[in-house]
Motif scaffolding. Structure first.
Motif, PDB file in Angstrom:
ATOM      1  N   LEU A 107       0.844  -1.208   0.000  1.00  0.00           N
ATOM      2  CA  LEU A 107       0.000   0.000   0.000  1.00  0.00           C
ATOM      3  C   LEU A 107       0.876   1.254   0.000  1.00  0.00           C
ATOM      4  N   PHE A 108       1.830   1.314   0.916  1.00  0.00           N
ATOM      5  CA  PHE A 108       2.707   2.489   0.980  1.00  0.00           C
ATOM      6  C   PHE A 108       3.520   2.618  -0.306  1.00  0.00           C
ATOM      7  N   ASN A 109       4.088   1.510  -0.752  1.00  0.00           N
ATOM      8  CA  ASN A 109       4.916   1.554  -1.963  1.00  0.00           C
ATOM      9  C   ASN A 109       4.115   1.988  -3.178  1.00  0.00           C
ATOM     10  N   GLY A 110       2.940   1.393  -3.323  1.00  0.00           N
ATOM     11  CA  GLY A 110       2.099   1.685  -4.483  1.00  0.00           C
ATOM     12  C   GLY A 110       1.713   3.146  -4.527  1.00  0.00           C
ATOM     13  N   MET A 111       1.280   3.666  -3.380  1.00  0.00           N
ATOM     14  CA  MET A 111       0.841   5.066  -3.334  1.00  0.00           C
ATOM     15  C   MET A 111       2.021   6.003  -3.561  1.00  0.00           C
ATOM     16  N   GLN A 112       3.115   5.716  -2.853  1.00  0.00           N
ATOM     17  CA  GLN A 112       4.274   6.595  -2.931  1.00  0.00           C
ATOM     18  C   GLN A 112       4.840   6.638  -4.353  1.00  0.00           C
ATOM     19  N   SER A 122       3.365   5.797  -7.214  1.00  0.00           N
ATOM     20  CA  SER A 122       2.447   6.347  -8.209  1.00  0.00           C
ATOM     21  C   SER A 122       2.360   7.857  -8.111  1.00  0.00           C
ATOM     22  N   LEU A 123       2.345   8.359  -6.873  1.00  0.00           N
ATOM     23  CA  LEU A 123       2.266   9.805  -6.720  1.00  0.00           C
ATOM     24  C   LEU A 123       3.532  10.474  -7.226  1.00  0.00           C
ATOM     25  N   SER A 124       4.667   9.850  -6.913  1.00  0.00           N
ATOM     26  CA  SER A 124       5.916  10.473  -7.341  1.00  0.00           C
ATOM     27  C   SER A 124       6.058  10.424  -8.857  1.00  0.00           C
ATOM     28  N   MET A 125       5.390   9.444  -9.479  1.00  0.00           N
ATOM     29  CA  MET A 125       5.403   9.379 -10.942  1.00  0.00           C
ATOM     30  C   MET A 125       4.864  10.668 -11.526  1.00  0.00           C
ATOM     31  N   VAL A 126       3.874  11.221 -10.859  1.00  0.00           N
ATOM     32  CA  VAL A 126       3.198  12.372 -11.432  1.00  0.00           C
ATOM     33  C   VAL A 126       3.725  13.696 -10.882  1.00  0.00           C
ATOM     34  N   TYR A 127       3.962  13.767  -9.587  1.00  0.00           N
ATOM     35  CA  TYR A 127       4.199  15.084  -9.008  1.00  0.00           C
ATOM     36  C   TYR A 127       5.619  15.385  -8.573  1.00  0.00           C
ATOM     37  N   ASP A 128       6.369  14.365  -8.189  1.00  0.00           N
ATOM     38  CA  ASP A 128       7.659  14.628  -7.564  1.00  0.00           C
ATOM     39  C   ASP A 128       8.736  14.975  -8.562  1.00  0.00           C
ATOM     40  N   ARG A 129       9.950  14.890  -8.080  1.00  0.00           N
ATOM     41  CA  ARG A 129      11.106  15.074  -8.966  1.00  0.00           C
ATOM     42  C   ARG A 129      11.067  14.064 -10.098  1.00  0.00           C
ATOM     43  N   LEU A 134       3.648   0.396 -13.703  1.00  0.00           N
ATOM     44  CA  LEU A 134       2.898  -0.172 -12.570  1.00  0.00           C
ATOM     45  C   LEU A 134       3.395  -1.579 -12.236  1.00  0.00           C
ATOM     46  N   LEU A 135       3.592  -2.385 -13.257  1.00  0.00           N
ATOM     47  CA  LEU A 135       4.059  -3.760 -13.046  1.00  0.00           C
ATOM     48  C   LEU A 135       5.461  -3.787 -12.448  1.00  0.00           C
ATOM     49  N   SER A 136       6.311  -2.887 -12.927  1.00  0.00           N
ATOM     50  CA  SER A 136       7.689  -2.853 -12.437  1.00  0.00           C
ATOM     51  C   SER A 136       7.730  -2.442 -10.974  1.00  0.00           C
ATOM     52  N   ILE A 137       6.935  -1.417 -10.637  1.00  0.00           N
ATOM     53  CA  ILE A 137       6.876  -0.974  -9.237  1.00  0.00           C
ATOM     54  C   ILE A 137       6.390  -2.139  -8.371  1.00  0.00           C
ATOM     55  N   ALA A 138       5.378  -2.853  -8.881  1.00  0.00           N
ATOM     56  CA  ALA A 138       4.799  -3.969  -8.135  1.00  0.00           C
ATOM     57  C   ALA A 138       5.837  -5.075  -7.929  1.00  0.00           C
ATOM     58  N   LEU A 139       6.549  -5.421  -8.986  1.00  0.00           N
ATOM     59  CA  LEU A 139       7.530  -6.514  -8.887  1.00  0.00           C
ATOM     60  C   LEU A 139       8.653  -6.176  -7.902  1.00  0.00           C
ATOM     61  N   VAL A 140       9.092  -4.916  -7.950  1.00  0.00           N
ATOM     62  CA  VAL A 140      10.171  -4.522  -7.039  1.00  0.00           C
ATOM     63  C   VAL A 140       9.665  -4.485  -5.590  1.00  0.00           C
ATOM     64  N   SER A 141       8.390  -4.108  -5.406  1.00  0.00           N
ATOM     65  CA  SER A 141       7.816  -4.091  -4.048  1.00  0.00           C
ATOM     66  C   SER A 141       7.823  -5.488  -3.432  1.00  0.00           C
ATOM     67  N   LEU A 142       7.709  -6.495  -4.275  1.00  0.00           N
ATOM     68  CA  LEU A 142       7.671  -7.871  -3.771  1.00  0.00           C
ATOM     69  C   LEU A 142       8.946  -8.232  -3.011  1.00  0.00           C
ATOM     70  N   LEU A 143      10.057  -7.630  -3.426  1.00  0.00           N
ATOM     71  CA  LEU A 143      11.322  -7.910  -2.728  1.00  0.00           C
ATOM     72  C   LEU A 143      11.217  -7.475  -1.269  1.00  0.00           C
ATOM     73  N   GLN A 144      10.547  -6.343  -1.062  1.00  0.00           N
ATOM     74  CA  GLN A 144      10.366  -5.858   0.317  1.00  0.00           C
ATOM     75  C   GLN A 144       9.440  -6.770   1.109  1.00  0.00           C
ATOM     76  N   ALA A 186      -0.376  -5.579  -5.458  1.00  0.00           N
ATOM     77  CA  ALA A 186       0.548  -4.463  -5.687  1.00  0.00           C
ATOM     78  C   ALA A 186       0.110  -3.634  -6.892  1.00  0.00           C
ATOM     79  N   VAL A 187      -0.312  -4.314  -7.953  1.00  0.00           N
ATOM     80  CA  VAL A 187      -0.758  -3.571  -9.151  1.00  0.00           C
ATOM     81  C   VAL A 187      -2.045  -2.808  -8.816  1.00  0.00           C
ATOM     82  N   MET A 188      -2.933  -3.447  -8.063  1.00  0.00           N
ATOM     83  CA  MET A 188      -4.188  -2.781  -7.700  1.00  0.00           C
ATOM     84  C   MET A 188      -3.895  -1.489  -6.928  1.00  0.00           C
TER      85      MET A 188
END
Lengths: 265, 244
Positions: free
Chosen positions: A80-85, A87-94, A117-127, A158-160
């Motif tokens: 949840l934290f990874n997905g939100m963080q 996705s938001l940084s994709m749009v607004y952050d650096r 989205l899939l890449s973020i999800a796959l990397v989150s799985l390591l955590q 994670a994708v959801m």
């Protein structure tokens, strides 16, 4: 010239490798992301173990400790934290700069977003798996094959959550910073779910809270993971999680607009 | 490849950013996009690079419409953005491999192309260094190498020399001119630094979202009755302010 399927694959591989490289570069972020659920598991669960008795419920075959109960919810909390963080940084952050690079690809925009989205999800799985490894120390020991059967469940969840994050960042201007998202999305989603307490407990406390928890897709995500981790399949949880993933992916891709982000900067 | 922009307008809500732009850039031509801050240069770049969707008008590359055939058009476009878009924590090579993958290159194809482009930019020996360790000029060179990886025929540079010292600015500018000549690249170089423009360059002068001129620098001087391009630029933009 149209792009071939091999080119689509190279693109996905490139996005995934970059996400992985960034992950291993940012070790401090990795450890701090692990601290949160571990605090819940070691400190919070120890304190609440005495207060909360867990009856035998699906998918468990015997009485379980509170640590065992909340472990799947905490795995989903990481996602949840990874997905939100992310996705938001994709749009607004650096990250907006790297988003520009991503969008310079000649491949269709929907495909690029799915790759991300899939890449973020796959990397989150390591955590998640690092967390489960540490959780062994407090006797959270799902069956060995459970780690494997939970893999697709983790990925879907994670994708959801990434898609929900991307959708939120595209549409809700007031929640541009992460603190806003924590207060209005992450915490309500997490606390109003079956992550920390079984829903029947919630029903005993309040019928309307139970109703809200039962309508929360995060509840079904947690239950999907809980069952998968013990090599069981919850059809309802899977159906709700899959439908929510498809719905929010479509909404997020459709609503994705870098113009809005650029204007907001 | 030529770029043809017709009746291009764009607004942010009620605020007009670009108003009815019409211009053509010929193949192998170095053109400058001039304009003070807020003139609409970055908006034009965002439209040319498909970052923003068109609201009205059209953009064509060699007859291919950006909206109808984005894949074909974007395969031909290389971009250097105003702000650095390199990942500072990754190496030069890793940044370039990522870009090549986005264009559908396999690892082998990517490595071959990266070696050529880094060599061209005299950056081959820095491939394994982290971008964070490079100075501003070298980072820009890497970005130009990245923009050329997929062998585009159009190179768009949005204020590529901002924040660089005069010597580095000059070297980069000469370098891109050389590329333009050697590879018949169509170059659009956005800047507000007049000394980066030569007298025979086509100079698109943008002011308050309108295209004041798309003639050569020399013609701009003649048109405004000024000897130096800087004065001509000042004269033309002030005239518009007075007329408004």
């Amino acid at each position: 010239m149209n792009m071939s399927s091999a080119q689509y694959w190279h693109c996905f591989r490139g996005v995934l490798v970059r996400e992985y490289l960034r992950f291993i570069q940012q070790r401090t972020r990795f450890f701090s992301a692990l601290v949160r659920p571990l605090l819940w598991l070691v400190v919070f669960a120890a304190g609440f173990r005495a207060a909360l008795g867990i009856a035998i419920i699906e998918p468990y075959e015997t009485y379980i400790t509170y640590e065992v109960y909340i472990a799947p919810g905490l795995c989903c909390m990481i996602l949840l934290f990874n997905g939100m963080q992310s996705s938001l940084s994709m749009v607004y952050d650096r990250e907006m700069g790297s988003m520009r690079v991503l969008l310079m690809s000649p491949l269709p925009r929907w495909f690029l977003l799915v790759c991300k989205l899939l890449s973020i999800a796959l990397v989150s799985l390591l955590q998640v798996y690092a967390f489960l490894l540490i959780a062994l120390l407090v006797d959270v020991e799902p069956p060995l094959w459970g780690y494997l059967t939970a893999l697709p469940a983790f990925l879907l969840v994670a994708v959801m959550l990434g898609a929900i994050g991307l959708f939120i960042s595209s549409w809700i201007k007031q929640l541009e910073n992460f603190a806003g998202v924590m207060n209005f999305v992450i915490f309500p989603m997490f606390f109003l779910s079956s992550a920390l307490y079984p829903l029947w407990k919630m029903q005993e406390a309040s019928e309307w809270l139970y109703w809200i928890c039962s309508s929360n897709p995060f509840t079904y995500a947690v239950e999907l993971v809980r069952h998968a981790l013990y090599m069981k399949f919850d059809l309802l949880a899977f159906s709700v999680t899959l439908s929510t993933t498809i719905l929010f992916s479509l909404l997020a891709i459709n609503g994705f607009n870098p113009q809005r982000a650029a204007k907001g900067k | 490849m030529s770029i043809n922009v017709e009746q291009l307008s764009f607004s942010y809500g009620r605020k007009t950013a670009l108003s009815d732009l019409n211009f053509t850039l010929e193949r192998g031509e170095f053109s400058a996009l001039l304009g003070p801050n807020g003139a609409g240069k970055s908006t034009l770049f965002a439209l040319l690079t498909r970052l923003f969707s068109l609201q009205s008008g059209s953009i064509q590359l060699q007859g291919l419409d950006l909206q109808k055939t984005p894949t074909q058009v974007m395969q031909q476009v290389g971009v250097v953005f105003q702000q650095s878009t390199l990942d500072l924590d990754l190496s030069v090579q890793q940044n370039l491999v990522y870009h090549a993958a986005l264009h559908g290159f396999s690892s082998a194809e990517a490595n071959a192309r990266i070696a050529i482009e880094l060599d061209r930019m005299s950056m081959a020996d820095r491939a394994n260094e982290k971008v964070r360790a490079l100075n501003g000029g070298h980072r820009r060179r890497v970005e130009i190498a990245r923009a050329l990886l997929h062998q585009p025929s159009v190179l768009l540079l949005d204020e590529p020399t901002s924040g660089l010292d005069p010597q580095t600015r000059k070297i980069l500018n000469q370098h891109v001119r050389q590329l333009c000549e050697d590879q018949q690249l169509t170059v659009l170089w956005a800047t507000h630094l007049i000394d980066e423009i030569h007298a025979n360059d086509r100079a698109l002068l943008l002011h308050q979202g309108k295209l004041l001129s798309s003639s050569t620098g020399q013609n701009l001087c003649t048109l405004s009755g000024k000897e130096q391009l800087a004065h001509a630029f000042e004269h033309l933009t002030q005239q518009t302010v007075a007329a408004a």
